[in-house]
Each structure stands twice: as C-alpha cells, then as structure tokens.
Scaffold this motif. Structure first.
Motif, PDB file in Angstrom:
ATOM      1  N   GLU A  41       1.055  -1.137  -0.041  1.00 56.54           N
ATOM      2  CA  GLU A  41       0.006   0.364   0.239  1.00 56.54           C
ATOM      3  C   GLU A  41       1.334   1.216   0.485  1.00 56.54           C
ATOM      4  OE1 GLU A  41      -1.891   0.618   3.579  1.00 56.54           O
ATOM      5  OE2 GLU A  41      -1.352  -1.114   4.440  1.00 56.54           O
ATOM      6  N   ALA A  42       0.195   2.111  -0.483  1.00 63.77           N
ATOM      7  CA  ALA A  42       0.935   3.668  -0.704  1.00 63.77           C
ATOM      8  C   ALA A  42       0.551   4.515   0.427  1.00 63.77           C
ATOM      9  CB  ALA A  42       1.102   3.627  -2.372  1.00 63.77           C
ATOM     10  N   LEU A  43       1.250   4.932   1.279  1.00 64.33           N
ATOM     11  CA  LEU A  43       0.360   6.030   1.914  1.00 64.33           C
ATOM     12  C   LEU A  43       0.982   8.112   2.071  1.00 64.33           C
ATOM     13  CD1 LEU A  43      -0.172   4.299   4.839  1.00 64.33           C
ATOM     14  CD2 LEU A  43      -1.411   4.761   2.893  1.00 64.33           C
ATOM     15  N   ALA A  44       0.083   8.622   1.594  1.00 67.51           N
ATOM     16  CA  ALA A  44       0.785  10.195   2.152  1.00 67.51           C
ATOM     17  C   ALA A  44       0.636  10.042   3.502  1.00 67.51           C
ATOM     18  CB  ALA A  44      -0.547  11.329   1.645  1.00 67.51           C
ATOM     19  N   PRO A  45       1.680  10.998   4.126  1.00 71.56           N
ATOM     20  CA  PRO A  45       2.325  11.355   5.483  1.00 71.56           C
ATOM     21  C   PRO A  45       1.011  11.320   5.854  1.00 71.56           C
ATOM     22  CG  PRO A  45       3.428  12.110   3.682  1.00 71.56           C
ATOM     23  CD  PRO A  45       2.298  11.718   2.747  1.00 71.56           C
ATOM     24  N   GLU A  46       0.008  12.320   6.013  1.00 66.71           N
ATOM     25  CA  GLU A  46      -1.738  12.169   6.948  1.00 66.71           C
ATOM     26  C   GLU A  46      -2.161  10.825   7.066  1.00 66.71           C
ATOM     27  OE1 GLU A  46      -2.309  14.152   2.399  1.00 66.71           O
ATOM     28  OE2 GLU A  46      -0.392  13.734   4.033  1.00 66.71           O
ATOM     29  N   GLU A  47      -1.499   9.888   6.270  1.00 61.89           N
ATOM     30  CA  GLU A  47      -2.521   8.827   6.442  1.00 61.89           C
ATOM     31  C   GLU A  47      -1.588   7.811   7.456  1.00 61.89           C
ATOM     32  OE1 GLU A  47      -5.071   8.666   1.951  1.00 61.89           O
ATOM     33  OE2 GLU A  47      -2.492   8.048   2.030  1.00 61.89           O
ATOM     34  N   LEU A  48      -0.100   8.052   8.132  1.00 61.49           N
ATOM     35  CA  LEU A  48      -0.149   6.888   8.231  1.00 61.49           C
ATOM     36  C   LEU A  48      -0.446   6.730  10.005  1.00 61.49           C
ATOM     37  CD1 LEU A  48       3.111   5.398   8.909  1.00 61.49           C
ATOM     38  CD2 LEU A  48       4.052   7.406   9.030  1.00 61.49           C
ATOM     39  N   ARG A  49      -0.636   8.076  10.590  1.00 62.00           N
ATOM     40  CA  ARG A  49      -1.262   7.754  11.259  1.00 62.00           C
ATOM     41  C   ARG A  49      -2.264   7.280  11.983  1.00 62.00           C
ATOM     42  NH1 ARG A  49      -0.771  10.337  16.193  1.00 62.00           N
ATOM     43  NH2 ARG A  49       0.894  12.222  15.910  1.00 62.00           N
ATOM     44  N   ALA A  50      -3.353   7.293  11.130  1.00 61.90           N
ATOM     45  CA  ALA A  50      -5.231   6.418  10.611  1.00 61.90           C
ATOM     46  C   ALA A  50      -5.150   4.915  10.366  1.00 61.90           C
ATOM     47  CB  ALA A  50      -6.065   7.543   9.239  1.00 61.90           C
ATOM     48  N   ALA A  51      -3.986   4.881   9.308  1.00 60.24           N
ATOM     49  CA  ALA A  51      -2.954   3.593   9.082  1.00 60.24           C
ATOM     50  C   ALA A  51      -2.560   2.901  10.181  1.00 60.24           C
ATOM     51  CB  ALA A  51      -2.052   3.400   8.268  1.00 60.24           C
ATOM     52  N   ALA A  52      -1.151   3.411  11.214  1.00 60.10           N
ATOM     53  CA  ALA A  52      -0.875   2.286  12.386  1.00 60.10           C
ATOM     54  C   ALA A  52      -2.020   1.891  13.379  1.00 60.10           C
ATOM     55  CB  ALA A  52       0.022   3.739  12.935  1.00 60.10           C
ATOM     56  N   LYS A  53      -2.744   2.956  13.800  1.00 58.76           N
ATOM     57  CA  LYS A  53      -3.904   2.830  14.649  1.00 58.76           C
ATOM     58  C   LYS A  53      -4.642   1.242  14.244  1.00 58.76           C
ATOM     59  CE  LYS A  53      -2.759   6.563  17.111  1.00 58.76           C
ATOM     60  NZ  LYS A  53      -1.828   5.533  18.720  1.00 58.76           N
TER      61      LYS A  53
END
Length: 370
Positions: free
Chosen positions: A231-243
């Motif tokens: 998957e490819a994430l923008a920096p602002e999407e990282l937190r939600a993906a981790a949680k």
C-alpha cells in the motif's frame, strides 16, 4: 580526466571540468576506472553541509568500475576485476573490525578532506580536492584504499553494481541485518527514494506480510508498489493506518528520510514493543525528542542502521545472490541515466523528487553498461 567538483559548501551546482587528475596512488592503494556512479541524496546533503565533508570535493560515493592499477602490498584483487566502492574503508585492526562490525570502523572518516584529486594543472587556478568520504565517484577515475574496494562478479552490470555500494546495501541491509524482519510482520517505510525502496525490497525478501510506503510525492510512493509495497500512503494517512493495526501500530517502521520529524512520526507509528529503524542520514544539529516515560513504558526499540548494519562485503554478496535468483529488482530502480557533463541536471531532478535512482556515466559515451 573529467570530474565534477564542488568548490564551496552550499553551492547548488558542480564544476564539471576536464583538467582533473586522481592522485594518491601508492602502496595499499588501487586505481579504479569508473563505469557508473549512483546519485544518492547524501551527495546533496554533503553539498549543502548537512553531512560533514570539507570543500572543495568531488561528490559521489556510489560507484562501480574496473581495477586498472594496484599498489604494492595489495592482495585479493587484480587488474581487470570489476569492483564496487565502499565509502567506509575498514582498517581491519580496531575493536569494531575485530568484532566483525567493520561498517562501524571510523578510520576512513579520519581522512575526510585528504586530497584525492588535483585540478587546473600548473596554472593560477590549480587546486586540490578530496573525494566525498574517501571516494568521489563523479569522476572518470579514482584512487582509493584497498579496503574501499569490493569485488563483484563480471555478469553484474556496472550501473546495478554502483547502486549496491550505498543505497541498496543500506536499505536492504537494514531490513535483513539490523531489523531482521520476521515473516508475516507489518512494515512501514517512510521515504520512497532509492534507500526506502531498497528497504521495501528487503522487507519483502524477509517475508513481511504488509508493507506500507509513505511519501509526500504521489509518483514516488506509487512506484514503490512495483517493488513489493502492499500500500502507498501520504504522510497524513500514516497515523490512521497505524492505529488500525493489531497492537495500534506497525511491527517495524523504517525512516529513510533523515529528519527528526520523520523519526518522531516513525516512533508514533510503531506498536508498543515494535521497532523504529533509522536509516536516513541526518544533520548533527537536528535532535529528536522523546520523553523518558514513553521510552520506558512503550518499549519501542530504536535501531539506527549504518550502511546496512553489516560489513559491505557481506551485504554485496547477499544482494548479488538475491539478484541472480530474481528475488530483488535492481534494474527497475534506475529511472534516469546521464553523462557526467549533465550531472547538474540530475541534481535538480533529485531536489524536485523526480525519479528513483539516477546513474551517472563518467565515460563520455552514451552507456558504460556491460
């Protein structure tokens, strides 16, 4: 011969000139005719002063070529051998080398600023320049210590061999040697440049189950999907993906940018008991802040990884084995090729986030690949 010189730290462009000579040949030294050099972000960092390297100097530290002359006492290589350059030339005698951790040897770093090139002939504009971290691969020839040379098989193309000398060894080695990613693990890689993509490939080789790549440039993060990212994430999407992951974060987060802000983001994205692997080369005056409480209670491991966390010769052998088996893609990492005369154009591309890895061909012909 031709080489590109940075005369003053902070300059954006290099002086590409034809009146340069590689100097310092003698006992224990080797002369290399360079066939390909990789452009790494660390070259920009040295030019700007983020990484310590006295000017004037010839940038470039990823390089591959042929041995054209060996000095007295040199063993293990011969004229005509194909080799990769190492920007750490281990002494073989210090405590790090004796423990099998020669990538931590600081002997070569003590020689920063030592002359490796002479330019200008005997005229008023004559001068001396060092090679970046003892190498200086933006040149047609270079003279280095024997311990800065790693032989590679003749069937490995020069431009692919050059990439192994730093970016591929650093990223893939961080996953295999430093983190030792387990099969099925969840991984995030912050930074989708050459080192980050190499870390993606290393995580895939280890059998990671989920590999998220994070980068602000859409084309860069999407390109990583072809190398094994899931998957490819923008920096602002990282937190939600981790949680959303079991445990509230990734098992491993690789930071391949070299900034305190992204190291902090990596720490926040790792689960409790997870690992943050720092592979980006950053500035001495860019501190990362953690509280003693979070360090203690979260038990997240901070794992800095220098040069892939192992002797370069070991990592080169592993990469060649994986490449021959078709388990990693080196050719796909090369997105641009330029002649040495066009190196300033390549630097501008890197500053703009264009491409993945640019190969500089020091020879004046269209390609030195073979």
């Amino acid at each position: 011969m031709r080489a590109a010189i940075l005369h003053t730290t902070g300059q954006d462009t290099l002086d590409v000139r034809d009146d340069v000579e590689a100097v310092g040949f003698g006992p224990g030294r080797v002369r290399i005719r360079l066939r390909a050099a990789g452009l790494c972000h660390s070259d920009l960092s040295a030019m700007s002063g983020v990484l310590p390297q006295p000017a004037p100097f010839v940038p470039g530290h990823e390089g591959a070529g042929d041995v054209v002359e060996v000095g007295e006492g040199v063993t293990g290589i011969a004229v005509g051998d194909r080799v990769v350059l190492s920007w750490i030339a281990p002494c073989g005698r210090c405590a790090h080398c004796e423990r099998g951790r020669s990538h931590l040897c600081v002997a070569s770093l003590r020689r920063l600023g030592a002359p490796g090139f002479r330019y200008g002939g005997d005229g008023d504009g004559a001068g001396e320049a060092s090679g970046f971290y003892g190498t200086g691969t933006f040149a047609e020839e270079v003279v280095v210590d024997r311990d800065a040379v790693v032989p590679v098989p003749a069937d490995l193309p020069y431009e692919l061999a050059a990439l192994i000398g730093c970016g591929v060894a650093t990223g893939l080695g961080a996953a295999v040697h430093t983190a030792r990613v387990e099969p099925g693990a969840s991984v995030a890689v912050i930074g989708a440049g050459g080192v980050g993509v190499a870390a993606v490939q290393g995580a895939r080789v280890c059998g990671a189950g989920r590999i998220a790549v994070v980068d602000p440039v859409v084309s860069r993060r999407e390109r990583a999907l072809a190398f094994g990212a899931t998957e490819a994430l923008a920096p602002e999407e990282l937190r939600a993906a981790a949680k959303g992951l079991p445990g509230g974060g990734f098992d491993y987060v690789f930071e391949a940018v070299g900034r305190s802000a992204t190291v902090r983001a990596a720490y926040d994205a790792a689960r409790r008991g997870g690992a943050v692997v720092v592979i980006g080369a950053g500035a001495q005056d860019d501190p990362v802040r953690f509280s003693m409480g979070e360090l203690f209670f979260n038990e997240k491991r901070l794992l800095p990884s220098l040069y892939g966390g192992a002797p370069l010769s070991d990592t080169v052998a592993l990469v060649v084995e994986l490449w021959r088996a078709g388990r990693i893609d080196l050719a796909g990492m090369v997105t641009h090729r330029v002649a040495l005369a066009e190196v300033n154009e390549a630097l501008a591309w890197m500053r703009g986030g264009e491409g993945l890895r640019t190969v500089v061909l020091p020879g004046r012909g269209p390609s030195a690949d073979g």
